[in-house]
Design a protein around this motif. Structure first.
Motif, PDB file in Angstrom:
ATOM      1  N   CYS A 139       0.812  -1.220   0.000  1.00 33.86           N
ATOM      2  CA  CYS A 139       0.000   0.000   0.000  1.00 33.86           C
ATOM      3  C   CYS A 139       0.844   1.266   0.000  1.00 33.86           C
ATOM      4  N   ASP A 140       2.171   1.122   0.129  1.00 39.05           N
ATOM      5  CA  ASP A 140       3.107   2.261   0.073  1.00 39.05           C
ATOM      6  C   ASP A 140       2.901   3.246   1.218  1.00 39.05           C
ATOM      7  N   GLU A 141       2.658   2.725   2.424  1.00 39.13           N
ATOM      8  CA  GLU A 141       2.516   3.582   3.600  1.00 39.13           C
ATOM      9  C   GLU A 141       3.660   3.332   4.573  1.00 39.13           C
ATOM     10  N   MET A 142       4.274   4.431   5.032  1.00 34.78           N
ATOM     11  CA  MET A 142       5.435   4.317   5.910  1.00 34.78           C
ATOM     12  C   MET A 142       5.103   3.571   7.200  1.00 34.78           C
ATOM     13  N   GLU A 143       3.927   3.810   7.746  1.00 32.53           N
ATOM     14  CA  GLU A 143       3.551   3.141   8.992  1.00 32.53           C
ATOM     15  C   GLU A 143       3.485   1.630   8.818  1.00 32.53           C
ATOM     16  N   VAL A 144       3.035   1.206   7.644  1.00 26.57           N
ATOM     17  CA  VAL A 144       2.944  -0.238   7.368  1.00 26.57           C
ATOM     18  C   VAL A 144       4.339  -0.834   7.253  1.00 26.57           C
ATOM     19  N   GLU A 145       5.261  -0.118   6.603  1.00 26.13           N
ATOM     20  CA  GLU A 145       6.637  -0.620   6.511  1.00 26.13           C
ATOM     21  C   GLU A 145       7.279  -0.710   7.887  1.00 26.13           C
ATOM     22  N   GLU A 146       7.043   0.290   8.726  1.00 33.52           N
ATOM     23  CA  GLU A 146       7.575   0.241  10.086  1.00 33.52           C
ATOM     24  C   GLU A 146       6.998  -0.948  10.857  1.00 33.52           C
ATOM     25  N   ASP A 147       5.726  -1.244  10.601  1.00 32.08           N
ATOM     26  CA  ASP A 147       5.079  -2.382  11.265  1.00 32.08           C
ATOM     27  C   ASP A 147       5.683  -3.703  10.783  1.00 32.08           C
ATOM     28  N   VAL A 148       6.000  -3.783   9.482  1.00 29.23           N
ATOM     29  CA  VAL A 148       6.649  -4.993   8.944  1.00 29.23           C
ATOM     30  C   VAL A 148       7.987  -5.218   9.643  1.00 29.23           C
ATOM     31  N   LYS A 149       8.743  -4.143   9.825  1.00 28.86           N
ATOM     32  CA  LYS A 149      10.034  -4.255  10.513  1.00 28.86           C
ATOM     33  C   LYS A 149       9.852  -4.775  11.940  1.00 28.86           C
ATOM     34  N   LYS A 150       8.864  -4.225  12.643  1.00 28.95           N
ATOM     35  CA  LYS A 150       8.627  -4.646  14.031  1.00 28.95           C
ATOM     36  C   LYS A 150       8.215  -6.113  14.095  1.00 28.95           C
ATOM     37  N   ARG A 151       7.326  -6.520  13.202  1.00 25.24           N
ATOM     38  CA  ARG A 151       6.783  -7.882  13.239  1.00 25.24           C
ATOM     39  C   ARG A 151       7.793  -8.937  12.799  1.00 25.24           C
ATOM     40  N   THR A 152       8.831  -8.526  12.061  1.00 22.27           N
ATOM     41  CA  THR A 152       9.808  -9.507  11.566  1.00 22.27           C
ATOM     42  C   THR A 152      11.149  -9.422  12.278  1.00 22.27           C
ATOM     43  N   LYS A 153      11.233  -8.537  13.268  1.00 23.21           N
ATOM     44  CA  LYS A 153      12.514  -8.361  13.947  1.00 23.21           C
ATOM     45  C   LYS A 153      12.881  -9.623  14.716  1.00 23.21           C
ATOM     46  N   GLY A 154      14.115 -10.068  14.526  1.00 25.18           N
ATOM     47  CA  GLY A 154      14.602 -11.256  15.220  1.00 25.18           C
ATOM     48  C   GLY A 154      16.094 -11.171  15.405  1.00 25.18           C
ATOM     49  N   GLU A 155      16.714 -12.296  15.729  1.00 20.70           N
ATOM     50  CA  GLU A 155      18.164 -12.313  15.987  1.00 20.70           C
ATOM     51  C   GLU A 155      18.965 -11.934  14.756  1.00 20.70           C
ATOM     52  N   ILE A 156      18.450 -12.247  13.568  1.00 21.18           N
ATOM     53  CA  ILE A 156      19.212 -11.966  12.345  1.00 21.18           C
ATOM     54  C   ILE A 156      18.720 -10.708  11.644  1.00 21.18           C
ATOM     55  N   GLY A 157      17.948  -9.880  12.348  1.00 20.53           N
ATOM     56  CA  GLY A 157      17.529  -8.612  11.780  1.00 20.53           C
ATOM     57  C   GLY A 157      16.114  -8.652  11.235  1.00 20.53           C
ATOM     58  N   ALA A 158      15.598  -7.473  10.938  1.00 24.32           N
ATOM     59  CA  ALA A 158      14.218  -7.343  10.458  1.00 24.32           C
ATOM     60  C   ALA A 158      14.178  -7.269   8.940  1.00 24.32           C
ATOM     61  N   ALA A 159      13.011  -7.597   8.388  1.00 22.09           N
ATOM     62  CA  ALA A 159      12.797  -7.420   6.956  1.00 22.09           C
ATOM     63  C   ALA A 159      12.576  -5.947   6.659  1.00 22.09           C
ATOM     64  N   LYS A 160      12.987  -5.524   5.481  1.00 20.04           N
ATOM     65  CA  LYS A 160      12.771  -4.142   5.066  1.00 20.04           C
ATOM     66  C   LYS A 160      12.527  -4.107   3.568  1.00 20.04           C
ATOM     67  N   SER A 161      11.990  -2.996   3.094  1.00 18.30           N
ATOM     68  CA  SER A 161      11.802  -2.851   1.653  1.00 18.30           C
ATOM     69  C   SER A 161      13.163  -2.630   1.002  1.00 18.30           C
ATOM     70  N   LEU A 162      13.361  -3.244  -0.159  1.00 18.88           N
ATOM     71  CA  LEU A 162      14.615  -3.083  -0.895  1.00 18.88           C
ATOM     72  C   LEU A 162      14.453  -2.013  -1.963  1.00 18.88           C
ATOM     73  N   CYS A 163      13.487  -2.202  -2.853  1.00 14.87           N
ATOM     74  CA  CYS A 163      13.183  -1.165  -3.829  1.00 14.87           C
ATOM     75  C   CYS A 163      11.878  -1.490  -4.526  1.00 14.87           C
ATOM     76  N   THR A 164      11.259  -0.465  -5.065  1.00 10.15           N
ATOM     77  CA  THR A 164      10.096  -0.634  -5.928  1.00 10.15           C
ATOM     78  C   THR A 164      10.598  -0.594  -7.362  1.00 10.15           C
ATOM     79  N   PRO A 165      10.519  -1.704  -8.085  1.00 18.28           N
ATOM     80  CA  PRO A 165      11.129  -1.740  -9.425  1.00 18.28           C
ATOM     81  C   PRO A 165      10.418  -0.798 -10.389  1.00 18.28           C
ATOM     82  N   PHE A 166      11.208  -0.173 -11.256  1.00 11.02           N
ATOM     83  CA  PHE A 166      10.619   0.680 -12.280  1.00 11.02           C
ATOM     84  C   PHE A 166       9.738  -0.140 -13.220  1.00 11.02           C
TER      85      PHE A 166
END
Length: 460
Positions: free
Chosen positions: A405-432
């Motif tokens: 949905c391209d919302e910053m709050e949702v991306e921050e929530d993804v980071k929180k929900r996936t945070k673990g010992e090996i790090g959180a998931a994050k967006s890499l890029c939106t392909p052209f």
């Protein structure tokens, strides 16, 4: 390295031994396998292939000639291309005053934890600490405003090749996360945003060409999210996929694409008992001369204190794309044997056809490395339309293409929900190049209407 060096002296008297035995004695083989312990494998490869040497300051590395040659090849290509775009090279000081650094607060906040400061000169404390540049926007732009007095002074297109320092505290890794690194930074000013946008994409295409045409690494061109964009920037474009050593390397060591290899071809004599080594060495040197005159980067390994097996392992470790072997039978038949580093294929060719065959095979190696890397990349991508699919792919260490949905709050929530010992998931890029997004498609993370497809992943 000290261990390998100590064992070399034991090998001198046994230079004619079998390859496996010589490898064991010299300690040339890697102790870790790529698929079993990737981190330690990588650390071994960059040292044993003589790319870097560790320094006594953590996060700082000595870049050896084998690495600098790759850097110079990429630099020569990029520098020539930007000069065609009428970009001019400049150089600004390494040191930054606190006042200048703090003028652009949004920009500086992104770098503040990584800024290194000079606080003392000799035994005297400085009245005002001086920062070492983490990037040069705040250094350069005050002078842009001085030099640009009107529209006739535009565009101003500058670039500098320099080093920067970012005092990272999270697991320094050679070429991936170091505290000092070489780079180029282009800083340009235009009359309109449209002109600036156009140049951004031109430069991004040059980066793509470096990755794909030189390093044989497929990339995805795209745009960073608001959360991941460059600090203080309007927007950030990027190319994503990984790096040359990690993608191409194997359990024998480094694998270099021919376009960037300092030595593209290594010539190794293969003597047997009662062999006329003088004649063989002369044939090796003639081969080097012939290929050098044709424009290839070639060396001969004529050291008499190591056997052929040791030399094979040594140059395989360093990633030389093509090996030429010359033995007694090759002399008789007026041929040489070619051995490819990328797939270990061997081929006997007549000396009369040497230049054409070497050019053809080096081109094939470059192409094959790219094709194999693209297959690996594509195999590691998963499409996920729901949170469960996303988490399943993430736990398999995949790169994930998901509707968002391209919302910053949702991306921050993804980071929180996936945070673990090996790090959180994050967006890499939106392909052209966006896949089709059917009407009604929902965001994988929020369930809201999706606006775009975006790549996600973890850093490992």
């Amino acid at each position: 390295m000290a261990d390998a060096g100590a064992k070399k002296s034991n090998t001198n008297a046994k230079s004619g031994g079998k390859k496996k035995e010589v490898k064991k004695e010299t300690g040339l083989g890697l102790s870790k396998k790529k698929d079993e312990n990737f981190g330690e494998w990588y650390s071994e490869v960059v040292v044993h292939s003589e790319m870097i040497e560790y320094y006594d300051i953590s996060g700082c590395y000595i870049l050896r000639p084998w690495t600098m040659s790759i850097w110079e090849t990429m630099q020569a290509f990029f520098d020539a291309e930007i000069k065609r775009m009428k970009v001019k090279n400049t150089y600004f000081p390494l040191f930054v005053s606190p006042g200048v650094l703090e003028k652009e607060k949004d920009h500086v906040e992104g770098f503040a934890p990584e800024v290194a400061w000079v606080t003392r000169s000799g035994k005297s404390e400085l009245e005002v600490p001086i920062a070492i540049r983490p990037t040069s926007e705040t250094v350069m732009y005050p002078y842009f405003s001085k030099w640009i007095r009107g529209h006739r002074d535009l565009p101003l297109k500058l670039n500098q090749w320099c080093n920067v320092v970012r005092w990272e505290f999270s697991n320094p890794t050679p070429f991936i996360r170091s505290r000092e690194f070489l780079w180029q930074e282009g800083h340009t000013a235009f009359a309109t945003q449209a002109e600036a946008d156009e140049e951004v994409l031109e430069i991004l295409e040059l980066y793509r060409r470096i990755y794909e045409e030189y390093l044989a690494i497929p990339v995805v061109k795209g745009k960073k999210s608001e959360l991941e964009k460059f600090a203080g920037g309007l927007y950030t474009t990027s190319v994503e996929i990984g790096v040359m050593v990690m993608v191409h390397g194997d359990d024998k060591g480094l694998v270099l694409p021919p376009k960037v290899a300092a030595t593209q071809v290594i010539v190794v004599p293969v003597p047997y008992k009662d062999t006329n080594t003088k004649e063989m060495f002369e044939a090796c040197l003639r081969t080097v001369d012939t290929l050098t005159e044709a424009g290839f980067r070639v060396e001969a390994d004529l050291r008499d204190n190591y056997g052929p097996g040791w030399k094979y392992s040594h140059w395989e470790m360093k990633g030389v794309p093509l090996r030429i072997e010359i033995g007694p039978r090759d002399l008789e038949k007026k041929q040489v044997r070619l051995a490819r580093r990328d797939n270990s294929d061997k081929l006997d060719i007549p000396v009369s056809n040497l230049v054409e065959q070497v050019k053809d095979i080096l081109d094939r190696i470059q192409e094959n490395l790219f094709d194999v890397a693209k297959q690996k990349r594509d195999a590691s991508i998963r499409v996920a339309k729901t949170w469960d699919e996303f988490m399943e792919a993430l736990n398999q260490k995949k790169m994930i293409l998901a509707p968002w949905c391209d919302e910053m709050e949702v991306e921050e929530d993804v980071k929180k929900r996936t945070k673990g010992e090996i790090g959180a998931a994050k967006s890499l890029c939106t392909p052209f190049e966006q896949p089709e997004l059917p009407e009604g498609t929902l965001c994988f993370a929020s369930g809201k209407p999706a606006k775009k497809w975006t790549y996600w992943g973890r850093s490992y």
